[in-house]
Design a protein around this motif. Structure first.
Motif, PDB file in Angstrom:
ATOM      1  N   VAL A 197      52.087  40.321  26.158  1.00  0.00           N
ATOM      2  CA  VAL A 197      50.946  40.556  26.559  1.00  0.00           C
ATOM      3  C   VAL A 197      50.153  39.414  25.739  1.00  0.00           C
ATOM      4  O   VAL A 197      49.189  39.026  27.498  1.00  0.00           O
ATOM      5  N   VAL A 198      50.103  38.628  25.382  1.00  0.00           N
ATOM      6  CA  VAL A 198      48.955  37.311  24.762  1.00  0.00           C
ATOM      7  C   VAL A 198      49.302  36.485  26.580  1.00  0.00           C
ATOM      8  O   VAL A 198      48.284  36.585  27.480  1.00  0.00           O
ATOM      9  N   GLY A 199      50.486  36.489  26.648  1.00  0.00           N
ATOM     10  CA  GLY A 199      51.262  35.318  28.299  1.00  0.00           C
ATOM     11  C   GLY A 199      50.743  36.587  29.486  1.00  0.00           C
ATOM     12  O   GLY A 199      49.900  35.156  30.850  1.00  0.00           O
ATOM     13  N   GLY A 200      50.285  37.337  29.539  1.00  0.00           N
ATOM     14  CA  GLY A 200      49.735  38.423  30.677  1.00  0.00           C
ATOM     15  C   GLY A 200      48.600  37.548  30.618  1.00  0.00           C
ATOM     16  O   GLY A 200      47.791  38.307  31.729  1.00  0.00           O
ATOM     17  N   TRP A 201      47.861  38.403  29.525  1.00  0.00           N
ATOM     18  CA  TRP A 201      46.800  37.627  29.903  1.00  0.00           C
ATOM     19  C   TRP A 201      45.734  36.669  29.362  1.00  0.00           C
ATOM     20  O   TRP A 201      44.689  36.247  30.565  1.00  0.00           O
ATOM     21  N   LEU A 202      46.442  35.239  29.637  1.00  0.00           N
ATOM     22  CA  LEU A 202      46.196  34.265  30.146  1.00  0.00           C
ATOM     23  C   LEU A 202      46.613  33.791  31.471  1.00  0.00           C
ATOM     24  O   LEU A 202      45.588  33.558  32.092  1.00  0.00           O
TER      25      LEU A 202
END
Length: 321
Positions: free
Chosen positions: A69-74
């Motif tokens: 999720v963090v990777g996709g948010w960035l």
């Protein structure tokens, strides 16, 4: 009694602290992956491996989801790269308990390569670009960053065509390059947790399965067929060249094992061994001589290895690479 309770509470607090620190490290690795995959993915591997080998599989799964999720948010497109990476790492951590590290490395390298390729594709589509337009833009930016002199006489469109043709091999080889520190991180985390995994053979004793030669035969047949149907720019020729570049990685590993064995036989120390392997890599980048030596080793068996019993090894505590 109070002392026993105190020790139990201290152990539980220490365990919780380790889970939190490993989780934070994995999230940090996910944030680094898009820019520095050689750092970010191994960091995720060390963190998730630490959780898995401490029998915290549920926590590892939740952390993997958070990292994705963090990777996709960035950057939305990077959700593919991070997601496939953490999923592959979780599976690899379990597989290392009963499978050879090289077997795990083959499919994990492909997974990492597919993830990085998928991230680039998703980024291009989200920006409203086709793959050709995206690659053309990347080639144009490269000429600016590295300077026009570095690309004097080269057409950007021709560079784009070449990049597209050999993108499958490039991404798979990139995945194999990243998988080396990733597996090292997993083995390191297993050793730290005193987990039992399959032993990792030293480089000079590494002997890959001769089955890796089948893709080489397929590549040669495709290239031969390409000379008859389609020419040098035909689909068959490009497929054969891509497959040949990928198989070369296996031949290079076999060749480096031969180089390491020769250096060991000469009584070289660890530092000299590392320097020798680095020199062999540089030489092979220009000549393919180490890869050719690895190919010959499958038939000639320069190291006189006993190939009748296979490379299964004996289960035991994790060892260093």
């Amino acid at each position: 009694m109070a002392g026993v309770v105190g020790r139990l509470m201290l152990t539980k607090l220490t365990d919780m602290r380790d889970v939190v620190l490993l989780s934070v490290a994995c999230i940090a690795g996910a944030m680094l992956t898009p820019v520095f995959p050689f750092v970010g993915i191994p960091l995720c591997a060390a963190s998730l491996g630490g959780l898995v080998y401490r029998e915290r599989s549920m926590a590892a799964a939740l952390v993997a989801i958070m990292a994705t999720v963090v990777g996709g948010w960035l950057r939305p497109g990077d959700m593919v790269a991070v997601g496939l990476a953490v999923l592959g790492i979780l599976s690899a951590a379990q597989r290392l308990r009963r499978a050879d590290v090289y077997q795990v490395g083959v499919w994990l390298g492909v997974v990492l390569g597919v993830g990085m390729a998928g991230a680039e594709y998703m980024t291009a589509r989200l920006n409203g670009l086709t793959i050709r337009e995206y690659m053309n833009e990347a080639a144009s930016q490269a000429t600016v960053v590295l300077g026009n002199r570095a690309f004097s006489g080269m057409d950007v469109d021709a560079m784009t065509k070449t990049m597209i043709q050999f993108a499958p091999a490039v991404y798979v080889m990139l995945g194999f390059a990243v998988v080396v520190p990733t597996l090292y991180a997993l083995v390191w985390s297993a050793r730290r947790a005193d987990a039992v995994i399959r032993p990792v053979p030293k480089l000079d004793r590494t002997d890959l399965s001769p089955h890796v030669l089948w893709p080489l035969v397929t590549a040669v047949l495709l290239m031969a067929a390409g000379r008859v149907w389609g020419g040098s720019d035909g689909v068959l020729m490009i497929m054969g060249l891509n497959l040949l570049l990928v198989v070369r990685v296996a031949l290079l590993v076999q060749g480096l094992a031969l180089v390491a064995a020769l250096l060991r036989a000469g009584g070289t120390g660890r530092v000299a061994l590392v320097i020798g392997v680095v020199v062999a890599l540089l030489v092979d980048a220009a000549t393919w001589v180490v890869s050719m030596a690895g190919l010959l080793d499958f038939w000639i068996n320069f190291r006189r290895l006993d190939r009748g019993t296979g490379s299964e090894g004996i289960e035991g505590p994790a060892e260093g690479l």
